[in-house]
Scaffold this motif. Structure first.
Motif, PDB file in Angstrom:
ATOM      1  N   SER A  21       0.821  -1.201   0.000  1.00 22.53           N
ATOM      2  CA  SER A  21       0.000   0.000   0.000  1.00 22.53           C
ATOM      3  C   SER A  21       0.862   1.260   0.000  1.00 22.53           C
ATOM      4  N   LEU A  22       2.011   1.190   0.672  1.00 23.76           N
ATOM      5  CA  LEU A  22       2.918   2.335   0.675  1.00 23.76           C
ATOM      6  C   LEU A  22       3.465   2.602  -0.714  1.00 23.76           C
ATOM      7  N   LEU A  23       3.817   1.521  -1.400  1.00 19.77           N
ATOM      8  CA  LEU A  23       4.363   1.681  -2.749  1.00 19.77           C
ATOM      9  C   LEU A  23       3.317   2.189  -3.712  1.00 19.77           C
ATOM     10  N   LEU A  24       2.115   1.645  -3.620  1.00 14.87           N
ATOM     11  CA  LEU A  24       1.054   2.081  -4.517  1.00 14.87           C
ATOM     12  C   LEU A  24       0.710   3.548  -4.288  1.00 14.87           C
ATOM     13  N   GLY A  25       0.758   3.963  -3.020  1.00 14.48           N
ATOM     14  CA  GLY A  25       0.422   5.337  -2.709  1.00 14.48           C
ATOM     15  C   GLY A  25       1.441   6.323  -3.232  1.00 14.48           C
ATOM     16  N   SER A  26       2.690   5.872  -3.429  1.00 12.96           N
ATOM     17  CA  SER A  26       3.728   6.797  -3.863  1.00 12.96           C
ATOM     18  C   SER A  26       4.047   6.673  -5.342  1.00 12.96           C
ATOM     19  N   GLY A  27       3.393   5.716  -6.034  1.00 14.89           N
ATOM     20  CA  GLY A  27       3.671   5.513  -7.455  1.00 14.89           C
ATOM     21  C   GLY A  27       4.892   4.628  -7.619  1.00 14.89           C
ATOM     22  N   TYR A  28       4.691   3.314  -7.788  1.00 16.01           N
ATOM     23  CA  TYR A  28       5.773   2.348  -7.654  1.00 16.01           C
ATOM     24  C   TYR A  28       6.902   2.553  -8.641  1.00 16.01           C
ATOM     25  N   ALA A 301      10.767  -2.439  -7.602  1.00 20.85           N
ATOM     26  CA  ALA A 301       9.513  -1.746  -7.351  1.00 20.85           C
ATOM     27  C   ALA A 301       8.367  -2.387  -8.123  1.00 20.85           C
ATOM     28  N   HIS A 302       8.632  -2.782  -9.367  1.00 18.35           N
ATOM     29  CA  HIS A 302       7.600  -3.441 -10.184  1.00 18.35           C
ATOM     30  C   HIS A 302       7.177  -4.763  -9.546  1.00 18.35           C
ATOM     31  N   ILE A 303       8.145  -5.549  -9.113  1.00 16.41           N
ATOM     32  CA  ILE A 303       7.847  -6.860  -8.549  1.00 16.41           C
ATOM     33  C   ILE A 303       7.067  -6.729  -7.238  1.00 16.41           C
ATOM     34  N   ILE A 304       7.411  -5.770  -6.412  1.00 14.97           N
ATOM     35  CA  ILE A 304       6.655  -5.553  -5.180  1.00 14.97           C
ATOM     36  C   ILE A 304       5.215  -5.170  -5.516  1.00 14.97           C
ATOM     37  N   ASN A 305       5.044  -4.368  -6.540  1.00  8.87           N
ATOM     38  CA  ASN A 305       3.699  -3.964  -6.961  1.00  8.87           C
ATOM     39  C   ASN A 305       2.889  -5.150  -7.499  1.00  8.87           C
ATOM     40  N   ALA A 306       3.583  -6.137  -8.067  1.00 11.20           N
ATOM     41  CA  ALA A 306       2.899  -7.310  -8.627  1.00 11.20           C
ATOM     42  C   ALA A 306       2.475  -8.310  -7.553  1.00 11.20           C
ATOM     43  N   TYR A 307       3.034  -8.186  -6.378  1.00 13.79           N
ATOM     44  CA  TYR A 307       2.750  -9.107  -5.275  1.00 13.79           C
ATOM     45  C   TYR A 307       1.304  -8.965  -4.802  1.00 13.79           C
ATOM     46  N   ASP A 308       0.641 -10.094  -4.586  1.00 13.99           N
ATOM     47  CA  ASP A 308      -0.737 -10.098  -4.088  1.00 13.99           C
ATOM     48  C   ASP A 308      -0.727 -10.600  -2.651  1.00 13.99           C
ATOM     49  N   PRO A 309      -0.912  -9.730  -1.673  1.00 14.48           N
ATOM     50  CA  PRO A 309      -0.850 -10.156  -0.270  1.00 14.48           C
ATOM     51  C   PRO A 309      -1.945 -11.143   0.119  1.00 14.48           C
ATOM     52  N   LYS A 310      -3.030 -11.210  -0.658  1.00 13.84           N
ATOM     53  CA  LYS A 310      -4.117 -12.130  -0.336  1.00 13.84           C
ATOM     54  C   LYS A 310      -3.681 -13.587  -0.501  1.00 13.84           C
ATOM     55  N   VAL A 311      -2.784 -13.826  -1.457  1.00 10.15           N
ATOM     56  CA  VAL A 311      -2.298 -15.194  -1.685  1.00 10.15           C
ATOM     57  C   VAL A 311      -0.823 -15.324  -1.343  1.00 10.15           C
TER      58      VAL A 311
END
Length: 367
Positions: A21-28, A301-311
């Motif tokens: 959420s931090l990364l998404l909020g700042s533009g990954y 940064a791209h890979i962290i953004n691709a991560y799905d915390p639900k799974v």
């Protein structure tokens, strides 16, 4: 430093979700990736994979164990890698020991092509293989199994028969064919390095020349997404194969033509490549000793953004979280996000206390 952590699944997922959420909020794409973010996402993936590791197919268990051993040197991964050794030794025994059986090579060559599947990529590969009907048998079968055993410091069953057959086979036509390169560039460079590793042929410069003739930079604008991905995937595997798959660093000057290209084209890579390929681009810089390069930060940064915390994994492009299908993508992500200071060769099972008593009977230790 690559660390081993075994977080409870809920804690790992929550921590990774916070980082995400931090990364998404700042533009990954332009975010400065923090060490804590890297560790949280990596730890979430690691916990997810390792809590299900022995539910995965032997080949997938081995793929993970080998890479984690090379990243950490931790012998807890040796037995997972040993699973892979048993599988490849059994396969080499079947194929190499029957090479002189009449009709065997033709029969198994057809079988190797048949299992490619029926999708668009499989059809393209089958079409490319028509002039080289036995190519896949010699490369994806004989070279694949024997090179893996060799990486472990061992020699497999009917080794002399296998190497003789490979030395008597000219792989150059298949390796340098335009349609073949356009169908599977990365696999071909693997075969090229495996052949040199086993001393059965040196095709590296010939393949490099052919690859660059098929994919000159001047052709980039005409490449569709599929072909652009094939080019980038092939380029990463020049570096991966030269490192003997994460066993040691490579010379950055030797591969400057690849690293400079990635740097100049990182925006298109991030837009058009898959998560697997993007992770491999970043790892290429790690392997060249350039872990602080801006490309590494962008791919992380791209890979962290691709991560799905639900799974607690990076799912497929279609959202499939299946671990057996996605282990390759997710272990690459772990490696990209937390590269070690030192890489480890092997594992050399015959030297490790945890495994030296359990070697397959059909292998011998290399001189």
């Amino acid at each position: 430093m690559f660390k081993l952590t075994h977080l409870p699944k809920s804690i790992g997922a929550i921590a990774a979700a916070t980082a995400l959420s931090l990364l998404l909020g700042s533009g990954y794409a332009s975010a400065e990736v923090k060490a804590n973010d890297l560790e949280q996402v990596r730890d979430g993936i690691q916990q997810s994979l390792e809590s299900h590791l022995y539910q995965l197919p032997p080949r997938v268990q081995g793929h993970y164990g080998i890479r984690l051993y090379r990243m950490t040197g931790d012998t807890q991964y040796a037995n997972s890698a040993l699973v892979d050794l048993y599988a490849v030794v059994d396969s080499q025994a079947y194929y190499a020991c029957q090479l002189d059986k009449p009709g065997f090579i033709e029969q198994e060559a057809k079988a190797a092509i048949a299992v490619l599947g029926k999708g668009p990529r499989a059809k393209a590969r089958k079409k490319a293989l028509k002039p080289f009907p036995e190519f896949l048998f010699y490369t994806d079968v004989l070279l694949r199994f024997s090179s893996r055993i060799d990486e472990f410091g061992l020699t497999g069953p009917c080794h002399e028969k296998l190497t003789k057959a490979l030395k008597n086979t000219d792989l150059k036509p298949g390796l340098t064919d335009k349609a073949m390169i356009e169908a599977w560039a990365a696999q071909l460079i693997n075969y090229v390095y495996w052949a040199k590793q086993l001393g059965v042929g040196d095709y590296i410069e010939e393949y490099k020349t052919a690859f660059n003739e098929v994919y000159p930079d001047s052709r980039d604008k005409k490449l569709n997404k599929k072909q652009f991905r094939n080019k980038i995937y092939g380029m990463t595997h020049f570096i991966f194969a030269a490192s003997e798959y994460y066993q040691h660093q490579v010379d950055k000057q030797t591969f400057a033509w690849i690293l400079d290209y990635f740097d100049a084209n990182i925006d298109r890579i991030l837009a058009d490549a898959t998560d697997d390929i993007i992770a491999e681009v970043g790892i290429s810089f790690h392997l060249a000793g350039l872990s602080n390069h801006p490309v590494v930060k962008k791919t992380q940064a791209h890979i962290i953004n691709a991560y799905d915390p639900k799974v607690a994994t990076i799912p497929s492009p279609r959202g499939n979280p299946d671990l057996a299908l996605g282990e390759h993508r997710n272990v690459l992500a772990m490696m990209l996000l937390n590269w070690p200071e030192t890489l480890h060769q092997g594992p050399y099972f015959h030297k490790l206390k945890a495994t030296k008593k359990y070697l397959p009977k059909q292998v011998s230790i290399k001189p």
